[in-house]
Design an enzyme around this catalytic site. Structure first.
Site, mmCIF file in Angstrom:
data_model
loop_
_atom_site.group_PDB
_atom_site.id
_atom_site.type_symbol
_atom_site.label_atom_id
_atom_site.label_comp_id
_atom_site.label_asym_id
_atom_site.label_seq_id
_atom_site.Cartn_x
_atom_site.Cartn_y
_atom_site.Cartn_z
ATOM 1 N N GLY A 129 0.834 -1.210 0.000
ATOM 2 C CA GLY A 129 0.000 0.000 0.000
ATOM 3 C C GLY A 129 0.862 1.250 0.000
ATOM 4 O O GLY A 129 1.841 1.314 0.728
ATOM 5 N N ARG A 143 1.485 -4.934 -6.055
ATOM 6 C CA ARG A 143 1.338 -6.198 -5.329
ATOM 7 C C ARG A 143 1.562 -7.304 -6.352
ATOM 8 O O ARG A 143 1.107 -7.196 -7.487
ATOM 9 C CB ARG A 143 -0.050 -6.297 -4.702
ATOM 10 C CG ARG A 143 -0.231 -5.274 -3.586
ATOM 11 C CD ARG A 143 -1.412 -5.600 -2.699
ATOM 12 N NE ARG A 143 -1.314 -4.883 -1.437
ATOM 13 C CZ ARG A 143 -1.911 -3.714 -1.192
ATOM 14 N NH1 ARG A 143 -2.636 -3.120 -2.112
ATOM 15 N NH2 ARG A 143 -1.764 -3.131 -0.025
ATOM 16 N N ASP A 187 4.393 -4.992 6.188
ATOM 17 C CA ASP A 187 4.818 -6.324 6.638
ATOM 18 C C ASP A 187 4.886 -7.339 5.503
ATOM 19 O O ASP A 187 5.797 -8.167 5.461
ATOM 20 C CB ASP A 187 3.948 -6.821 7.797
ATOM 21 C CG ASP A 187 2.494 -6.978 7.419
ATOM 22 O OD1 ASP A 187 2.029 -6.246 6.527
ATOM 23 O OD2 ASP A 187 1.810 -7.827 8.023
ATOM 24 N N THR A 235 3.839 2.446 5.760
ATOM 25 C CA THR A 235 2.433 2.009 5.764
ATOM 26 C C THR A 235 1.639 2.934 6.673
ATOM 27 O O THR A 235 2.121 3.299 7.747
ATOM 28 C CB THR A 235 2.283 0.550 6.245
ATOM 29 O OG1 THR A 235 0.904 0.324 6.583
ATOM 30 C CG2 THR A 235 3.115 0.219 7.448
ATOM 31 N N ASP A 289 -0.831 2.107 8.334
ATOM 32 C CA ASP A 289 -1.472 1.325 9.406
ATOM 33 C C ASP A 289 -0.719 1.354 10.739
ATOM 34 O O ASP A 289 -1.299 1.022 11.769
ATOM 35 C CB ASP A 289 -1.635 -0.142 8.971
ATOM 36 C CG ASP A 289 -2.517 -0.270 7.736
ATOM 37 O OD1 ASP A 289 -3.270 0.670 7.452
ATOM 38 O OD2 ASP A 289 -2.439 -1.314 7.055
ATOM 39 N N ASP A 295 1.338 -0.730 11.877
ATOM 40 C CA ASP A 295 1.166 -2.053 12.485
ATOM 41 C C ASP A 295 2.448 -2.885 12.503
ATOM 42 O O ASP A 295 2.393 -4.106 12.573
ATOM 43 C CB ASP A 295 0.051 -2.824 11.758
ATOM 44 C CG ASP A 295 0.328 -2.980 10.274
ATOM 45 O OD1 ASP A 295 1.281 -2.369 9.764
ATOM 46 O OD2 ASP A 295 -0.420 -3.717 9.608
ATOM 47 N N ARG A 346 -6.782 -1.749 8.528
ATOM 48 C CA ARG A 346 -6.907 -3.210 8.456
ATOM 49 C C ARG A 346 -7.189 -3.786 9.849
ATOM 50 O O ARG A 346 -8.094 -3.331 10.518
ATOM 51 C CB ARG A 346 -5.646 -3.835 7.828
ATOM 52 C CG ARG A 346 -5.563 -3.535 6.343
ATOM 53 C CD ARG A 346 -4.510 -4.355 5.681
ATOM 54 N NE ARG A 346 -3.186 -3.892 6.050
ATOM 55 C CZ ARG A 346 -2.067 -4.343 5.500
ATOM 56 N NH1 ARG A 346 -2.108 -5.269 4.576
ATOM 57 N NH2 ARG A 346 -0.901 -3.871 5.865
#
Ligand code: ADP
Length: 333
Positions: A22, A83, A114, A137, A139, A141, A183
Site C-alpha cells: 500500500g 502487489r 509487513d 504504511t 497502518d 502495524d 486493516r
C-alpha cells in the site's frame, strides 16, 4: 525463534530501492533520503518500479540525486508500487534475484509494510540478497517502531474529515459513525478517536460491545449531549460501520449516519512528522547496508533510530495504545 541480525561480507557499490504494498504519504521523502544518502556516500542507486513486479519484469533504472528534486512534499510514490502474487513463489523470486544480478545491484532498500518485508526476508534467505527495510504504511502495524511512514498524515487527514463531520453532527443533533482505515489494527482509530473527542472508539483489539456503545450514547443524551461521534476501525471487513449503525438503530431507534473515509487517508502531502521520520529512516537504511548488516527494518523508538530484525517486525503484534482509548473514554463524560 528470533534470529540475530544478519551480516554480509560483499562490498556494496550499487544499491536498488523500491516501494511496495500500500502506498503511504512520505514514501517519496524516504526514497529521496535513500538516493541522496547513497550518492553522498559514493554509491550508485537504481530505482526498481512497481514493487516486486519490477523485480520480475526487470523494471530497473539508474537514479541520480537530481531525480529526487521536488518530491519530498508529494504523496504516493514516484517509483510506483505494486502487489505481486507471483512473487509469493520461489521461482519468481529467483527471476527477481537474477534481474538484480543482471543490473549489478548488490543490495536493496525496501520501503513497505509487513507483506513487503516478508518478501524481503525470502530474498535474503533464498538468494542472499542483502535487504534493509524502512516501514512505509499508514497502518502503523509493524512491531519495533513507534511510528511508520504515512501514519501521521493519515491520522491528520482522518481528523480533518472528522472535524468537518462534527459540524454537521452538531448542527443536526445527529449520531455519526466514522470508519477509518487500518486493516486489523486500531492505531488510526485510537489516535483519531482521542484527537477528535469521540464518544466511543471501536478497534479490532479492544473488546467494546455494541451494547456498551449504545449505553454510552443513551447516557450522553441524558447528560444533554445532542450529537455524538463514534470512531471505528475497518477491521477485517471494510464497511463494518454499517453493521454497527444497524445494531444501534435496532436497539435505540436512533438513526446513525455512516461515513467511511476510505482511500483519502492514503493520499495527500505528508506532514512534517512523516517527512522527518522518512528522511531519518531512509538515510539510516543506507548506513546500515554500508555497515554490512541486513535482513532488518530501520525503525524509530523514543525518537531514536533502531534496527529491528524483519522476523521480529513482521511476526510480533504491535498492540493499539489502550491508554489512548481509555483517555478518550474518560474525556467523553
Ligand atoms: P504491505 O507491504 O503494505 O503489507 P502486501 O501485504 O500487499 O503489502 O505485500 C506486498 C507484496 O509483498 C505482495 O504483493 C507480495 O508480492 C509480497 N509478499 C507478501 N508476503 C510475502 C511472502 N510471505 N513471501 C514473499 N513475498 C511476499
Amino acid at each position: 525463534m528470533i534470529r540475530i541480525m544478519a551480516v554480509f561480507q560483499k562490498s556494496v557499490k550499487r544499491i536498488g530501492v523500491f516501494t511496495s504494498g500500500g502506498d503511504a504519504p512520505g514514501m517519496n521523502a524516504c526514497v529521496r533520503a535513500i538516493v541522496r544518502t547513497a550518492r553522498a556516500r559514493g554509491l550508485e542507486v537504481w530505482g526498481i518500479e512497481k514493487g516486486y513486479v519490477g523485480f520480475i519484469e526487470n523494471l530497473m533504472r539508474p537514479l541520480e540525486a537530481r531525480d529526487m528534486a521536488n518530491i519530498i512534499q508529494r504523496g504516493g510514490t514516484v517509483l510506483k508500487t505494486g502487489r505481486s502474487a507471483e512473487f509469493m513463489k520461489s521461482e519468481y523470486r529467483k527471476k527477481g534475484a537474477e534481474n538484480l544480478a543482471l543490473n549489478q545491484i548488490d543490495a536493496v532498500v525496501c520501503v513497505g509494510g509487513d507483506g513487503s518485508f516478508r518478501g524481503a526476508m525470502a530474498l535474503w534467505r533464498e538468494f542472499q540478497i542483502p535487504i534493509v527495510g524502512a516501514p512505509g504504511t499508514i497502518d502503523n502495524d509493524l512491531y519495533g517502531t513507534d511510528f511508520t511512514i504515512g501514519f501521521d498524515t493519515a491520522v491528520n487527514t482522518a481528523l480533518e474529515a472528522t472535524d468537518k463531520i462534527r459540524d454537521t453532527a452538531d448542527s443536526h443533533d445527529r449520531l455519526f459513525i466514522v470508519e477509518v482505515m487500518g486493516r486489523n489494527s486500531g492505531h488510526i482509530a485510537s489516535f483519531v478517536g482521542l484527537a477528535c473527542g469521540a464518544e466511543e472508539v471501536f478497534t479490532p483489539e479492544i473488546n467494546t460491545t455494541v451494547d456498551k456503545a449504545v449505553e454510552k450514547i443513551m447516557e450522553a443524551l441524558k447528560k444533554g449531549k445532542r450529537s455524538s461521534i463514534i470512531i471505528t476501525a475497518e477491521g477485517q471487513k471494510p464497511g463494518r460501520a454499517y453493521d454497527l449503525a444497524e445494531a444501534i438503530r435496532k436497539k435505540t431507534g436512533l438513526d446513525a449516519k455512516v461515513c467511511i473515509l476510505g482511500h483519502i487517508q492514503r493520499g495527500g502531502s505528508p506532514t512534517a512528522t512523516d517527512r522527518i521520520i522518512a528522511s531519518r529512516m531512509g538515510s539510516s537504511a543506507i548506513d546500515v547496508l554500508i555497515s554490512g548488516h541486513c535482513d532488518l527494518m530501520v525503525g524509530i523508538e523514543k525518537n531514536e533510530i533502531v534496527q529491528v530484525p524483519f522476523e521480529l517486525a513482521t511476526q510480533r503484534e504491535k498492540k493499539t495504545s489502550l491508554d489512548y482509548v481509555k483517555l478518550s473514554n474518560l474525556l467523553a463524560i
